[in-house]
Design an enzyme around this catalytic site. Structure first.
Site, PDB file in Angstrom:
ATOM      1  N   ASP A 672     -19.713 -14.043   7.387  1.00 35.21           N
ATOM      2  CA  ASP A 672     -18.336 -14.470   7.616  1.00 35.21           C
ATOM      3  C   ASP A 672     -17.820 -13.994   8.971  1.00 35.21           C
ATOM      4  OD1 ASP A 672     -15.754 -15.562   6.469  1.00 35.21           O
ATOM      5  OD2 ASP A 672     -15.138 -13.493   6.845  1.00 35.21           O
ATOM      6  N   GLU A 697     -20.836 -17.872  10.537  1.00 35.55           N
ATOM      7  CA  GLU A 697     -19.661 -18.724  10.702  1.00 35.55           C
ATOM      8  C   GLU A 697     -19.021 -18.419  12.052  1.00 35.55           C
ATOM      9  OE1 GLU A 697     -15.216 -19.414   8.770  1.00 35.55           O
ATOM     10  OE2 GLU A 697     -16.122 -17.437   8.987  1.00 35.55           O
ATOM     11  N   TRP A 768     -30.256 -27.002  19.805  1.00 38.89           N
ATOM     12  CA  TRP A 768     -31.094 -26.025  19.097  1.00 38.89           C
ATOM     13  C   TRP A 768     -31.099 -26.400  17.616  1.00 38.89           C
ATOM     14  CZ3 TRP A 768     -30.760 -20.121  20.503  1.00 38.89           C
ATOM     15  CH2 TRP A 768     -31.953 -19.501  20.128  1.00 38.89           C
ATOM     16  N   ASP A 780     -12.783 -23.541   3.482  1.00 36.54           N
ATOM     17  CA  ASP A 780     -11.671 -23.378   4.422  1.00 36.54           C
ATOM     18  C   ASP A 780     -11.135 -24.722   4.904  1.00 36.54           C
ATOM     19  OD1 ASP A 780     -11.433 -20.560   4.563  1.00 36.54           O
ATOM     20  OD2 ASP A 780     -13.203 -20.457   5.849  1.00 36.54           O
TER      21      ASP A 780
END
Length: 893
Positions: A672, A697, A768, A780
Site C-alpha cells: 500500500d 500501489e 516494462w 479506492d
C-alpha cells in the site's frame, strides 16, 4: 571505547527545541548533534579549506611524557585527506501574518511572509462549517495561490512563498491567499516549511490558526487582532504602532457577535490584523578539517596531525582501534597537552589556536601496532561533527607494514574472502548499472528508444549474470562451468515477479468488512474463483486497524480484524491453496497508528510487539513530531509515517513479513501507498520475505493541459518505472497510466490514445510489461468510494484490453460477482488457452477515433470501440472467440 560511548557518537535523534517563545522548529538535532561531512583526498588543486597543511612532509615530532620538547627525525607521509564539514549557525528572522480587506467587505486576503532567505513553503488547509474532528481540508480552487500543490486527495495544500522586497529594499518572501467571506470556511490553518532543511515552524507547538468566524476556544495557537485594533490604514509606514508579538497577551480575532443562529460568517464582522512572530533557523556553514599521518621507521611511531578552520574552542574526542573490530580504546600514555580522560572510554584534547586565530591544530604521537585513530569534533555540548554520520576513521598504515608477517599467515583465508568479494562486487555492479537507467542524468542523455530496449532486456541480463556468478566457489574456465549451470537461472531471480501467467482477483471491496465474517464468505467462493481461471487472489489488510477497512494499522501482530479472526484467515489461505490459487496479503508499510501520546500530547508512541518510540516516525510531518530522518517519499498525513531508514524498523518489518509468510501462508504482497518510501527499502523487504509475487500501489495524477489529458503520458509512466527500478525490478506496480488513458479513450471516443508515438501501448505495459499489473477498478477507485470510477457501461471494453494484452491483469471483486462474470470467464479462457503472458508481444493494428485493434503474440486479435475492425485472413485464419458490447476477440486457428 565501550559500547556505551560508541552509541553516544553514532546515534542521534530529532528532538523538539524551543527557539523563541511561541515558535518551535523541528530539525535534525540531538543532544549531542552530529553533522555530516564529506571526505576528499588532498590534491595539487585548491584546498577545500582556507588554510594549508602545516605538518612537515618528511619530519615528525617525538614528544616525551614530561615535556613538550620534541626531536626531529626522518619520516614519510602515509595518509593525508581533507574532510569538508557543515557547521550549524543560528539566524534570526520573523514570520509575518496579515489579514487585509480587498475591494469590498466580502473579499479578503491573508498574507504570510518570512524575512529569512530560503525556499519557503506554506503547508495549509481550511476548516469547513460542520466538520467534526477535522481541522484540515483542501480549500476551493479559487483560493489557491499560483504554484500550489495538492497534498493527498483531500488533505492540504502547499504553496510556495515568492520573493519580494520591503520599502527598505530588503528581500522578503510571502504568499497571498484570497478568499470570500460568503464561503463556508471557518478557519485557515498553516505551518511554515523550510524546504532546504526540512524544518517546520509552528505556533506554540501547534498549527497557526486564523479564524474567519467567531472563535471562542483559543488553544494557544490562534492569531489575529486584539479587540479594538483596526488594520493598518494607508501605506506600510503608516501602520498602527501596535504590532502584536506572539509572546505577549493572547491575540484573538475581533468579531461583532450576534445571538442569531445563522452561519457565523454571515453575522460576524471580520477585522484585519498584522502580527510578527520571531523565528530562529539553523543554517550550515562550510568548514573543513585536514588529517595527516606520518610514519617514522626509526622511532616506530606515527604522528597524526589535525588542523581545522572551525572557530572557537575545538575539542577532539578520540580513541584508537587495536584491531579491525573498530572498538574504541585508550592508547598508552603520554597524551598531548590539554587532554582529559572521558569516563575511561575516550580522550578529549583541546586543539591549540594558531597565531592570528584563523585555525586550530594538534599533534598526536601513537605507537605502532594500532589499526586506526578514531575521533569526532566537539564544538559545544550540543554540536558535534563527524564523518557522514560515523566516526572519523583514520587508518594507521604502519600497523600493516610492521605486521606483514602476520598478514602473510592469513593469506589463504584472505584469498578466499577476496574471491567471494569479487563475485559479490560484480553482482553489485550489475545492480548499479540497472539503477542508473532511471537516474535523471540517464533520462536526459539516453534516447527513449534505447531506454525501452534496455528495460526489456533487463530480465535476460539479470538471469544470465546471476547464473554465471551464483556459484559459491568462483570459477573462470569453461571446463568448470557446465552449460546447464549457465542457462538455468536460480528461482530466486524471479522473487516477487511470479511466472508471468498470473491472473489476479481482488478479493474484496470497500464494504467487505461490514459483515464481520468476510474470510468465511470468501472461503465459500474459492472453488468458483479457481474455475473462472484466477491464479492469484489479493486479500484485504489483515491487521488490527483504527479504520475498519484495515488501512490504518495499529498492532501489526494482531490479526483479528473486522474481516475475521486469525484462525479464519489461516483456513481461507489454506482453502485457496487447495484449489490452486496463490494468496497476496495487503501490507501497509508506509504508516502506522500509535497506541499512546508523547509528552506533548502527540500520538507517536507505539505498543504491541513492535513497541517503537517516535524515532520510528519521519521528521518532516509536523503533525506527528517524529524524531526519525526525513521521509524518503510523500507523506500520508492521516497517520504517523514510518521512517524506513531506521535499521530497527526495517529489521522488525522484515521479521513481520517473514512471520506472515510462515504463520499465515501468504505467497506475496500487495504493498500500500509505496509513494511514501523509497523503492530500495521494498527490495530489502522482498529479499527477506522472498514472495512469489509482489505489486506496489504507486498512484499519482496523470498529465493534463487546460483540463485535457495529454496524449503523451511518458512522464507519468516514467515515475512508476523509476519506482520499480528502485526495487531492482523485484516488484511490479499497478499500471495507473493505462487505467487513466483507458478512461479518456473510452469515455471521449478517443481510441487513438491507446497507441503511443512509437505505436506501442502507452502505459507502463508498453515499457516494462513484465512489471505492469493492469487493472480498471479497485476498492479506492470504484466500490462505494468511487474516487476515480471507470466509465460506466464500458467496463468490459477495459477488460477486453487488459485480459488480452501483456502485463498481469487484475479483476475487481465487484465485477466478478456481477452480470459481467460470464464475459470475464470467456476472456480469461482465451488468455489461458493461448498462453498470453506478461511479456507477450503487442502489434497495434488500428488506433483511431472510434476503434482500437491489436494482435498479441500472433495468436489473439482484439478490437474495442464502436468502429470496424476484422483481422485479415491469410496464411493465418481467425475465428471469433468472444464478443460483447463494442468489443471482439479472435483466436488464430
Amino acid at each position: 571505547m565501550s559500547a556505551v560511548a560508541t552509541e553516544l557518537l553514532v546515534h542521534y535523534s530529532l528532538r523538539r527545541r524551543t527557539l523563541v517563545p511561541g515558535i518551535h522548529a523541528y530539525s535534525r538535532r540531538a543532544p549531542p548533534l552530529y553533522l555530516n561531512c564529506t571526505r576528499r583526498p588532498l590534491s595539487a588543486g585548491p584546498s577545500l579549506s582556507s588554510f594549508e597543511l602545516k605538518a612537515p612532509k618528511a619530519l615528525t615530532l617525538r614528544a616525551s611524557a614530561s615535556t613538550d620538547t620534541a626531536a626531529v627525525v626522518e619520516s614519510d607521509v602515509v595518509f593525508s585527506e581533507t574532510f569538508s564539514l557543515k557547521r550549524p549557525v543560528k539566524v534570526e528572522g520573523k514570520i509575518t501574518i496579515r489579514l487585509v480587506n480587498g475591494k469590498d467587505e466580502e473579499n479578503w486576503q491573508l498574507i504570510v511572509g518570512c524575512s529569512l532567505p530560503g525556499k519557503w513553503v506554506l503547508h495549509w488547509g481550511v476548516k469547513y462549517i460542520g466538520d467534526v474532528g477535522s481541522e484540515w481540508d483542501q480549500p476551493p480552487p479559487e483560493m489557491r495561490p499560483p504554484g500550489s500543490i495538492a497534498i493527498k486527495v483531500d488533505y492540504a495544500i502547499e504553496s510556495p512563498l515568492e520573493k519580494s522586497s520591503t520599502l527598505e529594499g530588503e528581500s522578503f518572501y510571502e504568499v497571498k491567499i484570497d478568499f470570500n467571506t460568503n464561503n463556508s470556511i471557518t478557519a485557515i490553518n498553516f505551518v511554515l516549511k523550510d524546504e532546504d532543511s526540512g524544518s517546520w515552524y509552528q505556533h506554540r507547538g501547534r498549527d497557526f490558526k486564523v479564524p474567519l468566524t467567531e472563535y471562542r476556544h483559543d488553544d494557544g495557537n490562534v492569531v489575529g487582532a486584539k479587540k479594538g485594533f483596526g488594520i493598518w490604514p494607508g501605506a506600510f509606514g503608516q501602520l498602527s504602532n501596535m504590532l502584536l508579538k506572539s509572546e505577549g497577551a493572547e491575540n484573538k480575532m475581533d468579531f461583532t457577535s450576534c445571538e442569531s443562529k445563522a452561519p457565523p460568517q454571515q453575522n460576524s464582522r471580520l477585522e484585519g490584523f498584522y502580527e510578527e512572530h520571531p523565528i530562529v533557523r539553523e543554517t550550515l556553514v562550510d568548514n573543513s578539517v585536514t588529517v595527516s599521518v606520518t610514519q617514522c621507521p626509526e622511532t616506530a611511531k606515527n604522528l597524526l596531525y589535525i588542523e581545522t578552520d572551525l572557530p572557537g574552542d575545538v575539542i577532539v574526542h578520540w580513541g584508537v582501534c587495536k584491531d579491525k573490530g573498530r572498538k574504541w580504546e585508550l592508547p598508552e600514555q603520554p597524551y598531548p597537552s590539554e587532554t582529559k580522560v572521558f569516563k575511561n572510554k575516550a580522550l578529549r584534547t583541546l586543539l591549540q589556536r594558531k597565531e592570528g586565530g584563523t585555525c586550530s591544530s594538534g599533534s598526536f604521537t601513537l605507537d605502532v601496532g594500532l589499526t586506526a585513530f578514531v575521533f569526532a569534533l566537539k564544538l559545544n555540548e550540543n554540536t558535534w561533527l563527524n564523518n557522514m554520520g560515523k566516526d572519523f576513521y583514520i587508518p594507521l598504515s604502519s600497523s600493516r607494514v610492521l605486521n606483514k608477517e602476520h598478514s602473510q599467515s592469513h593469506s589463504a583465508n584472505k584469498t578466499k574472502e577476496s574471491s567471494t568479494a569479487y563475485t559479490d562486487g560484480i553482482i553489485n555492479e550489475i545492480r548499479n548499472l540497472v539503477s542508473d537507467i532511471a537516474s535523471e542524468k540517464s533520462r536526459k542523455t539516453k534516447i527513449k528508444e534505447a531506454q525501452e530496449s534496455i528495460l526489456q532486456e533487463i530480465e535476460k541480463l539479470a538471469a544470465e549474470a546471476y547464473s554465471i556468478f551464483r556459484s559459491a566457489i568462483p570459477t573462470f574456465t569453461e571446463e568448470e562451468v557446465s552449460e546447464a549451470e549457465v542457462l538455468k537461472p536460480s528461482v530466486k531471480i524471479a522473487s516477487g515477479t511470479g511466472s508471468g501467467f498470473e491472473v489476479v482477483c481482488q478479493g474484496f471491496n470497500w464494504e467487505s468488512h461490514k459483515s464481520g465474517r468476510w474470510y468465511m464468505e470468501l472461503h465459500q467462493k474459492a472453488a468458483e474463483l479457481s474455475s473462472l481461471g484466477f491464479t492469484v487472489v489479493w486479500l484485504p489488510p489483515p491487521t488490527e486497524s483504527v479504520s475498519p477497512e484495515g488501512y490504518m494499522p495499529k498492532d501489526l501482530y494482531n490479526l483479528n480484524s473486522r474481516y475475521g479472526s486469525i484462525d479464519e484467515l489461516k483456513s481461507l489461505v489454506k482453502r485457496f491453496h487447495e484449489v490452486g490459487i496463490m494468496v497476496l496479503g495487503d501490507a501497509v508499510l508506509n504508516h502506522r497508528c500509535a497506541h499512546y501520546k508523547n509528552q506533548n500530547g502527540i500520538w507517536n508512541i507505539f505498543g504491541g510487539r513492535l513497541n517503537w518510540d517516535d524515532r520510528a516516525v519521519v521528521a518532516d510531518d509536523p503533525h506527528f513530531q517524529g524524531r526519525g530522518n526525513k521521509s524518503s517519499g510523500d507523506n500520508f498525513h492521516a497517520a504517523p509515517n514510518i521512517d524506513h531508514s531506521q535499521e530497527f524498523v526495517r529489521k522488525d518489518l522484515k521479521e513481520w513479513l517473514c512471520w506472515l509468510r510462515q504463520e499465515i501462508g501468504y505467497d506475496g504482497w500487495r504493498l500500500d501507498f509505496v509513494r511514501g518510501f523509497w523503492g530500495g527499502y521494498v527490495k530489502d523487504y522482498i529479499d527477506a520475505s522472498e514472495p512469489y509475487f509482489a505489486v506496489g500501489e504507486y498512484w499519482d495524477s496523470l498529465n493534463y493541459t487546460y483540463g485535457e489529458m495529454d496524449h503523451n503520458q511518458d512522464a507519468h509512466r516514467q515515475r512508476i518505472v523509476d519506482w520499480i527500478n528502485a526495487t531492482n525490478g523485484c516488484a511490479g506496480a499497478f499500471d495507473v497510466t493505462t487505467k487513466g488513458i483507458l478512461h479518456s479513450a473510452l469515455e471521449r471516443y478517443e481510441y487513438w490514445r491507446l497507441s503511443d508515438e512509437k505505436g506501442k501501448p502507452p502505459g507502463v505495459v508498453g515499457w516494462w510489461p513484465s512489471r505492469a499489473v493492469t487493472f480498471i477498478e479497485n476498492h479506492d477507485t470504484g466500490s462505494t468510494q468511487g474516487h476515480w470510477r471507470f466509465p460506466g457501461g464500458k467496463e468490459m471494453q477495459g477488460y477486453a484490453y487488459i485480459l488480452t494484452h501483456p502485463g498481469t491483469p487484475t479483476v475487481f471483486y465487484d465485477h466478478i460477482f456481477s452480470d459481467y462474470q460470464s464475459e470475464l470467464s470467456k476472456l480469461i479462457s482465451v488468455r489461458t488457452r493461448n498462453k498470453i503472458h506478461c511479456r507477450s508481444i503487442v502489434k497495434v493494428m488500428k488506433a483511431e477515433r472510434d476503434v482500437y485493434a491489436a494482435i498479441i503474440d500472433e495468436k489473439v486479435a482484439m478490437k474495442i470501440g464502436p468502429g470496424y475492425y476484422e483481422p485479415q485472413t491469410g496464411p493465418q485464419k481467425w475465428s471469433l472467440a468472444t464478443e460483447g458490447k463494442d468489443y471482439k476477440v479472435w483466436e488464430a486457428s
